[in-house]
Design a protein around this motif. Structure first.
Motif, short mmCIF file in Angstrom:
data_model
loop_
_atom_site.label_atom_id
_atom_site.label_comp_id
_atom_site.label_asym_id
_atom_site.label_seq_id
_atom_site.Cartn_x
_atom_site.Cartn_y
_atom_site.Cartn_z
N MET A 1 29.69 56.18 51.05
CA MET A 1 29.26 54.91 50.45
C MET A 1 30.50 54.15 49.97
O MET A 1 31.30 54.66 49.22
CB MET A 1 28.31 55.24 49.28
CG MET A 1 27.85 54.04 48.45
SD MET A 1 26.77 52.96 49.42
CE MET A 1 26.95 51.44 48.55
N VAL A 2 30.63 52.91 50.42
CA VAL A 2 31.77 52.10 50.03
C VAL A 2 31.52 51.55 48.63
O VAL A 2 30.43 51.10 48.31
CB VAL A 2 31.97 50.92 51.02
CG1 VAL A 2 33.09 50.01 50.54
CG2 VAL A 2 32.26 51.43 52.40
N HIS A 3 32.54 51.62 47.78
CA HIS A 3 32.41 51.08 46.42
C HIS A 3 32.36 49.56 46.50
O HIS A 3 33.21 48.93 47.09
CB HIS A 3 33.60 51.53 45.58
CG HIS A 3 33.60 50.91 44.22
ND1 HIS A 3 32.64 51.20 43.28
CD2 HIS A 3 34.42 49.98 43.64
CE1 HIS A 3 32.89 50.49 42.18
NE2 HIS A 3 33.96 49.75 42.37
N VAL A 4 31.33 48.96 45.89
CA VAL A 4 31.19 47.50 45.91
C VAL A 4 31.93 46.93 44.70
O VAL A 4 31.67 47.33 43.57
CB VAL A 4 29.70 47.08 45.90
CG1 VAL A 4 29.56 45.59 45.72
CG2 VAL A 4 29.03 47.52 47.19
N SER A 5 32.87 46.01 44.95
CA SER A 5 33.71 45.47 43.87
C SER A 5 32.89 44.56 42.97
O SER A 5 31.86 44.02 43.36
CB SER A 5 34.86 44.68 44.48
OG SER A 5 34.32 43.58 45.18
N ALA A 6 33.40 44.36 41.75
CA ALA A 6 32.69 43.52 40.77
C ALA A 6 32.75 42.05 41.17
O ALA A 6 31.79 41.31 41.04
CB ALA A 6 33.30 43.71 39.40
N THR A 7 33.92 41.61 41.68
CA THR A 7 34.07 40.21 42.09
C THR A 7 33.64 40.05 43.53
O THR A 7 34.13 40.77 44.40
CB THR A 7 35.55 39.77 41.98
OG1 THR A 7 36.01 40.07 40.66
CG2 THR A 7 35.71 38.28 42.24
N PRO A 8 32.70 39.14 43.81
CA PRO A 8 32.31 38.95 45.21
C PRO A 8 33.47 38.41 46.05
O PRO A 8 34.31 37.67 45.53
CB PRO A 8 31.16 37.95 45.15
CG PRO A 8 31.13 37.41 43.77
CD PRO A 8 31.99 38.25 42.89
N VAL A 9 33.51 38.80 47.31
CA VAL A 9 34.49 38.22 48.23
C VAL A 9 34.20 36.73 48.36
O VAL A 9 35.09 35.89 48.27
CB VAL A 9 34.38 38.89 49.64
CG1 VAL A 9 35.26 38.16 50.64
CG2 VAL A 9 34.80 40.34 49.56
N GLU A 31 25.99 35.42 46.89
CA GLU A 31 27.16 36.27 46.64
C GLU A 31 27.21 37.38 47.67
O GLU A 31 26.18 37.96 48.01
CB GLU A 31 27.08 36.93 45.25
CG GLU A 31 27.32 35.99 44.11
CD GLU A 31 27.53 36.73 42.78
OE1 GLU A 31 27.42 37.99 42.76
OE2 GLU A 31 27.81 36.06 41.77
N VAL A 32 28.42 37.65 48.18
CA VAL A 32 28.61 38.77 49.11
C VAL A 32 29.84 39.55 48.66
O VAL A 32 30.90 38.97 48.44
CB VAL A 32 28.86 38.30 50.56
CG1 VAL A 32 28.66 39.45 51.52
CG2 VAL A 32 27.96 37.14 50.93
N HIS A 33 29.67 40.86 48.51
CA HIS A 33 30.77 41.72 48.08
C HIS A 33 31.37 42.47 49.27
O HIS A 33 30.74 42.61 50.30
CB HIS A 33 30.27 42.74 47.05
CG HIS A 33 29.88 42.13 45.74
ND1 HIS A 33 28.67 41.50 45.57
CD2 HIS A 33 30.55 42.04 44.57
CE1 HIS A 33 28.61 41.04 44.31
NE2 HIS A 33 29.73 41.37 43.68
N GLU A 69 37.08 35.38 46.55
CA GLU A 69 37.70 36.41 45.70
C GLU A 69 37.89 35.89 44.27
O GLU A 69 38.93 36.09 43.65
CB GLU A 69 39.02 36.88 46.32
CG GLU A 69 38.77 37.52 47.68
CD GLU A 69 40.04 38.06 48.34
OE1 GLU A 69 41.10 37.40 48.23
OE2 GLU A 69 39.97 39.13 48.96
N GLY A 70 36.86 35.20 43.77
CA GLY A 70 36.87 34.76 42.37
C GLY A 70 37.51 33.42 42.10
O GLY A 70 37.45 32.91 40.98
N GLU A 71 38.14 32.81 43.11
CA GLU A 71 38.81 31.51 42.91
C GLU A 71 38.05 30.42 43.65
O GLU A 71 37.64 30.62 44.79
CB GLU A 71 40.23 31.55 43.51
CG GLU A 71 41.13 32.66 42.98
CD GLU A 71 41.74 32.29 41.63
OE1 GLU A 71 42.13 31.12 41.47
OE2 GLU A 71 41.80 33.18 40.75
N ALA A 72 37.90 29.26 43.01
CA ALA A 72 37.27 28.12 43.69
C ALA A 72 38.19 27.63 44.81
O ALA A 72 39.40 27.47 44.60
CB ALA A 72 37.01 27.00 42.70
#
Length: 262
Positions: A1-9, A31-33, A69-72
């Motif tokens: 199982m791949v760890h899903v990051s807190a910040t969406p890609v 949102e997609v991680h 990755e969290g930036e507009a």
């Protein structure tokens, strides 16, 4: 199982898009991680293709924010999307039938040495890419025209990975395929997830969605109509969200069956 990051890609926040008088998307969030497959579903005209094209830079958004990755960020043309690491595989695949697999994989991004196309390096890398994805085709030197529908689809997806993207968008990848070819494509989608890629899968096929997606985002008439966790949601709930009715032909049939079973 791949760890899903807190910040969406990728995150869409309140995205709207108009074409003249037609409001194609209204206030859409998504949102997609990394390491996650999100299925995007909805009836024809729900806004799925428009949404994908806004992410891919074909139709710049009118309102809202796209975050990478969290930036507009601004995605105003396909080149911008590719620069961030967004790869889109459209339904028409855009493969050249008369060229072989290697030439198709590297079309427009050929490896050159001293200004000359390096066929040996391209062939070696093609084999390596196909084998890491467990894609089985008779040879990397056969023309695309002689491949099956499923093989063409996996070659088109492999081509999208040449630039090492972080997000892959697949538009109806199993639409025209038989059972075995569909399984081949779904296996590949699972391998993309294992490699930590974020995947948006557009599909009409609920069986495929249930098989590989982690989440299902429903669009209805250009608006969000729910995001569902695949494991804990029934197909009926998702279909109700797609049709926009708690009472529709699908749920009525279901109710009749339940009644009949009593």
């Amino acid at each position: 199982m791949v760890h899903v990051s807190a910040t969406p890609v990728l995150a869409l926040r309140g995205v709207s898009k108009r074409f003249g008088a037609v409001q194609a998307l209204t206030d859409v969030d998504l949102e997609v991680h990394a390491g996650e497959v999100v299925a995007l579903v909805g009836d024809n005209g729900a806004g799925k293709s428009t949404l994908v094209k806004t992410i891919a830079g074909v139709h710049p958004i009118d309102e809202g924010v796209i975050e990478w990755e969290g930036e507009a960020v601004s995605i105003n043309k396909p080149h911008d999307a590719q620069g961030f690491g967004i790869a889109t595989v459209y339904q028409d695949l855009a493969l050249c039938d008369n060229l072989d697999v290697v030439a198709n994989l590297y079309l427009g991004s050929e490896i050159k040495r001293a200004g000359v196309i390096d066929e040996v390096a391209m062939e070696a890398r093609s084999r390596e890419l196909l084998s890491t994805l467990s894609i089985r085709i008779p040879s990397v030197r056969i023309p695309i025209a002689s491949l099956s529908g499923g093989q063409r689809q996996v070659v088109a997806i492999a081509r999208a990975l040449i630039g090492d993207p972080k997000l892959v968008i697949l538009d109806e990848p199993t639409a025209a395929l038989g059972v075995e070819q569909t399984a081949q494509v779904l296996d590949l989608v699972e391998r993309l997830r294992q490699r930590g890629l974020a995947v948006i899968l557009i599909s009409h096929n609920m069986v495929d969605v249930k098989a590989v997606a982690d989440k299902v985002a429903v669009l209805r008439l250009g608006r969000n109509n729910g995001v569902f966790d695949v494991k804990s949601t029934s197909q009926e709930e998702i279909i109700s969200a797609i049709t926009g009715a708690t009472d529709n032909a699908v749920t009525r049939r279901q109710a009749r069956r339940t009644e009949d079973a009593k």
